[in-house]
Write a protein that holds these residues in place. Structure first.
Motif, PDB file in Angstrom:
ATOM      1  N   GLU A  43     118.813 -28.928 -24.149  1.00 50.53           N
ATOM      2  CA  GLU A  43     117.378 -28.799 -23.888  1.00 50.53           C
ATOM      3  C   GLU A  43     116.545 -29.467 -24.986  1.00 50.53           C
ATOM      4  OE1 GLU A  43     116.308 -24.386 -25.558  1.00 50.53           O
ATOM      5  OE2 GLU A  43     117.549 -24.504 -23.754  1.00 50.53           O
ATOM      6  N   ASP A  44     117.132 -29.705 -26.171  1.00 53.00           N
ATOM      7  CA  ASP A  44     116.459 -30.419 -27.256  1.00 53.00           C
ATOM      8  C   ASP A  44     116.744 -31.920 -27.212  1.00 53.00           C
ATOM      9  OD1 ASP A  44     115.370 -28.063 -28.285  1.00 53.00           O
ATOM     10  OD2 ASP A  44     117.145 -27.665 -29.506  1.00 53.00           O
ATOM     11  N   SER A  45     117.437 -32.389 -26.167  1.00 52.98           N
ATOM     12  CA  SER A  45     117.768 -33.807 -25.935  1.00 52.98           C
ATOM     13  C   SER A  45     118.387 -34.500 -27.148  1.00 52.98           C
ATOM     14  CB  SER A  45     116.521 -34.578 -25.487  1.00 52.98           C
ATOM     15  OG  SER A  45     116.005 -34.038 -24.304  1.00 52.98           O
ATOM     16  N   PRO A  46     119.554 -34.039 -27.610  1.00 54.30           N
ATOM     17  CA  PRO A  46     120.175 -34.690 -28.774  1.00 54.30           C
ATOM     18  C   PRO A  46     120.634 -36.109 -28.457  1.00 54.30           C
ATOM     19  CG  PRO A  46     121.686 -33.116 -27.787  1.00 54.30           C
ATOM     20  CD  PRO A  46     120.375 -32.972 -27.069  1.00 54.30           C
ATOM     21  N   GLU A  47     120.406 -37.012 -29.401  1.00 51.06           N
ATOM     22  CA  GLU A  47     120.858 -38.407 -29.287  1.00 51.06           C
ATOM     23  C   GLU A  47     121.706 -38.724 -30.504  1.00 51.06           C
ATOM     24  OE1 GLU A  47     117.604 -41.092 -28.899  1.00 51.06           O
ATOM     25  OE2 GLU A  47     116.743 -40.008 -27.209  1.00 51.06           O
ATOM     26  N   ALA A  52     125.942 -47.139 -40.545  1.00 49.14           N
ATOM     27  CA  ALA A  52     126.780 -47.464 -41.708  1.00 49.14           C
ATOM     28  C   ALA A  52     127.883 -46.426 -41.921  1.00 49.14           C
ATOM     29  CB  ALA A  52     125.932 -47.655 -42.943  1.00 49.14           C
ATOM     30  N   GLU A  53     127.679 -45.504 -42.825  1.00 51.48           N
ATOM     31  CA  GLU A  53     128.688 -44.498 -43.168  1.00 51.48           C
ATOM     32  C   GLU A  53     128.311 -43.102 -42.687  1.00 51.48           C
ATOM     33  OE1 GLU A  53     131.633 -45.221 -44.747  1.00 51.48           O
ATOM     34  OE2 GLU A  53     131.035 -47.310 -44.579  1.00 51.48           O
ATOM     35  N   SER A  54     127.359 -43.006 -41.735  1.00 49.98           N
ATOM     36  CA  SER A  54     126.912 -41.684 -41.316  1.00 49.98           C
ATOM     37  C   SER A  54     126.729 -41.595 -39.800  1.00 49.98           C
ATOM     38  CB  SER A  54     125.608 -41.314 -42.024  1.00 49.98           C
ATOM     39  OG  SER A  54     124.592 -42.218 -41.682  1.00 49.98           O
ATOM     40  N   LEU A  55     126.653 -40.364 -39.340  1.00 56.90           N
ATOM     41  CA  LEU A  55     126.404 -40.019 -37.955  1.00 56.90           C
ATOM     42  C   LEU A  55     125.047 -39.327 -37.940  1.00 56.90           C
ATOM     43  CD1 LEU A  55     127.317 -39.161 -34.990  1.00 56.90           C
ATOM     44  CD2 LEU A  55     128.196 -37.118 -36.083  1.00 56.90           C
ATOM     45  N   GLN A  56     124.160 -39.739 -37.046  1.00 56.19           N
ATOM     46  CA  GLN A  56     122.820 -39.169 -37.010  1.00 56.19           C
ATOM     47  C   GLN A  56     122.578 -38.589 -35.627  1.00 56.19           C
ATOM     48  OE1 GLN A  56     119.139 -41.705 -37.008  1.00 56.19           O
ATOM     49  NE2 GLN A  56     119.089 -40.958 -39.111  1.00 56.19           N
ATOM     50  N   ILE A  57     122.015 -37.367 -35.587  1.00 58.87           N
ATOM     51  CA  ILE A  57     121.678 -36.729 -34.318  1.00 58.87           C
ATOM     52  C   ILE A  57     120.187 -36.440 -34.324  1.00 58.87           C
ATOM     53  CG2 ILE A  57     122.064 -34.770 -32.792  1.00 58.87           C
ATOM     54  CD1 ILE A  57     124.883 -34.596 -33.992  1.00 58.87           C
ATOM     55  N   LEU A  60     114.376 -33.926 -29.788  1.00 61.28           N
ATOM     56  CA  LEU A  60     112.964 -34.106 -29.468  1.00 61.28           C
ATOM     57  C   LEU A  60     112.055 -33.510 -30.532  1.00 61.28           C
ATOM     58  CD1 LEU A  60     112.773 -33.374 -25.639  1.00 61.28           C
ATOM     59  CD2 LEU A  60     112.587 -35.571 -26.785  1.00 61.28           C
ATOM     60  N   GLY A  61     111.091 -34.283 -30.988  1.00 58.05           N
ATOM     61  CA  GLY A  61     110.077 -33.805 -31.916  1.00 58.05           C
ATOM     62  C   GLY A  61     110.599 -33.348 -33.257  1.00 58.05           C
ATOM     63  N   ALA A  62     111.753 -33.830 -33.670  1.00 60.76           N
ATOM     64  CA  ALA A  62     112.341 -33.351 -34.915  1.00 60.76           C
ATOM     65  C   ALA A  62     112.927 -34.501 -35.717  1.00 60.76           C
ATOM     66  CB  ALA A  62     113.439 -32.344 -34.616  1.00 60.76           C
ATOM     67  N   GLU A  63     113.027 -34.282 -36.997  1.00 61.43           N
ATOM     68  CA  GLU A  63     113.693 -35.245 -37.863  1.00 61.43           C
ATOM     69  C   GLU A  63     115.193 -35.185 -37.569  1.00 61.43           C
ATOM     70  OE1 GLU A  63     112.294 -37.411 -40.004  1.00 61.43           O
ATOM     71  OE2 GLU A  63     110.353 -36.708 -39.292  1.00 61.43           O
ATOM     72  N   PRO A  64     115.907 -36.277 -37.722  1.00 64.21           N
ATOM     73  CA  PRO A  64     117.337 -36.288 -37.400  1.00 64.21           C
ATOM     74  C   PRO A  64     118.184 -35.513 -38.409  1.00 64.21           C
ATOM     75  CG  PRO A  64     116.626 -38.416 -38.240  1.00 64.21           C
ATOM     76  CD  PRO A  64     115.396 -37.582 -38.094  1.00 64.21           C
ATOM     77  N   ALA A  65     119.301 -34.979 -37.910  1.00 60.92           N
ATOM     78  CA  ALA A  65     120.319 -34.374 -38.776  1.00 60.92           C
ATOM     79  C   ALA A  65     121.335 -35.473 -39.050  1.00 60.92           C
ATOM     80  CB  ALA A  65     120.981 -33.194 -38.078  1.00 60.92           C
ATOM     81  N   THR A  66     121.743 -35.614 -40.307  1.00 59.39           N
ATOM     82  CA  THR A  66     122.660 -36.683 -40.684  1.00 59.39           C
ATOM     83  C   THR A  66     123.916 -36.097 -41.316  1.00 59.39           C
ATOM     84  OG1 THR A  66     120.762 -38.127 -41.083  1.00 59.39           O
ATOM     85  CG2 THR A  66     122.867 -38.825 -41.996  1.00 59.39           C
ATOM     86  N   TYR A  67     125.060 -36.618 -40.906  1.00 57.95           N
ATOM     87  CA  TYR A  67     126.350 -36.178 -41.432  1.00 57.95           C
ATOM     88  C   TYR A  67     127.129 -37.403 -41.892  1.00 57.95           C
ATOM     89  CZ  TYR A  67     125.098 -32.098 -38.680  1.00 57.95           C
ATOM     90  OH  TYR A  67     124.417 -31.025 -38.159  1.00 57.95           O
ATOM     91  N   GLU A  68     127.808 -37.299 -43.017  1.00 58.61           N
ATOM     92  CA  GLU A  68     128.688 -38.372 -43.468  1.00 58.61           C
ATOM     93  C   GLU A  68     129.850 -38.456 -42.483  1.00 58.61           C
ATOM     94  OE1 GLU A  68     127.944 -40.443 -45.946  1.00 58.61           O
ATOM     95  OE2 GLU A  68     126.098 -39.289 -46.202  1.00 58.61           O
ATOM     96  N   ILE A  69     130.215 -39.648 -42.053  1.00 61.07           N
ATOM     97  CA  ILE A  69     131.286 -39.820 -41.072  1.00 61.07           C
ATOM     98  C   ILE A  69     132.593 -39.208 -41.564  1.00 61.07           C
ATOM     99  CG2 ILE A  69     132.784 -41.544 -39.964  1.00 61.07           C
ATOM    100  CD1 ILE A  69     130.289 -43.221 -39.491  1.00 61.07           C
ATOM    101  N   ASP A  70     132.893 -39.366 -42.842  1.00 57.36           N
ATOM    102  CA  ASP A  70     134.134 -38.816 -43.379  1.00 57.36           C
ATOM    103  C   ASP A  70     134.183 -37.298 -43.335  1.00 57.36           C
ATOM    104  OD1 ASP A  70     135.063 -41.354 -43.904  1.00 57.36           O
ATOM    105  OD2 ASP A  70     134.404 -41.353 -45.994  1.00 57.36           O
TER     106      ASP A  70
END
Length: 155
Positions: A43-47, A52-57, A60-70
């Motif tokens: 319902e928050d439409s995650p993308e 580079a070296e990270s995964l970003q999610i 809607l209406g929010a700053e992205p959450a970022t995780y290191e790929i490793d």
């Protein structure tokens, strides 16, 4: 580059397996190698984006959450409402334009928010949920640690 290709193939396989396993998934689960999962409701439409070296999610209406790929163990579609897909240690992340809410915290969870320059912004104990007000923070990147769950947020 090879690591990104392998991670992309593993992600697609995990997503396909998740779709076959769960009749009606309603959330995206990112499980870190530490064992801590983060849930992003559809319902928050995650993308999902691979950078580079990270995964970003983004939601809607929010700053992205970022995780290191490793640090990522798996990405999966889950049925959030089922008891089998959600155990008590799963921390849920919900975002709005004004807040970031961490839900499903174990009783007495230690919450620490640190700016990249080392300043401790929040150091408290919470049970069930913790809300971080975006308006009270300067623009920048912060590290949020709740027990063994750690994530990076951008305001």
């Amino acid at each position: 580059m090879k690591r990104l290709i392998i991670l992309a193939i593993a992600t697609v396989a995990a997503l396909l397996f998740g779709v076959a396993r769960a009749a009606e998934p309603n959330a995206l689960q990112v499980t870190l190698k530490s064992g801590e999962p983060a849930i992003f409701l559809f319902e928050d439409s995650p993308e999902i984006s691979f950078l580079a070296e990270s995964l970003q999610i983004k939601t809607l209406g929010a700053e992205p959450a970022t995780y290191e790929i490793d640090a990522v163990e798996s990405i999966d579609f889950v049925d959030y409402g089922s008891a089998t897909s959600l155990n008590r240690s799963t921390i849920l992340v919900a975002t709005t334009p004004g807040q970031i809410v961490f839900r499903n915290l174990p009783r007495g969870s230690r919450v620490c928010v640190v700016a990249l320059d080392g300043r401790t912004i929040v150091n408290t104990t919470a049970s069930d949920s913790f809300t971080l007000d975006r308006g009270s923070l300067s623009h920048g990147i912060y590290i949020v640690k709740i027990n063994n769950f750690t994530t990076k947020i951008s305001i």
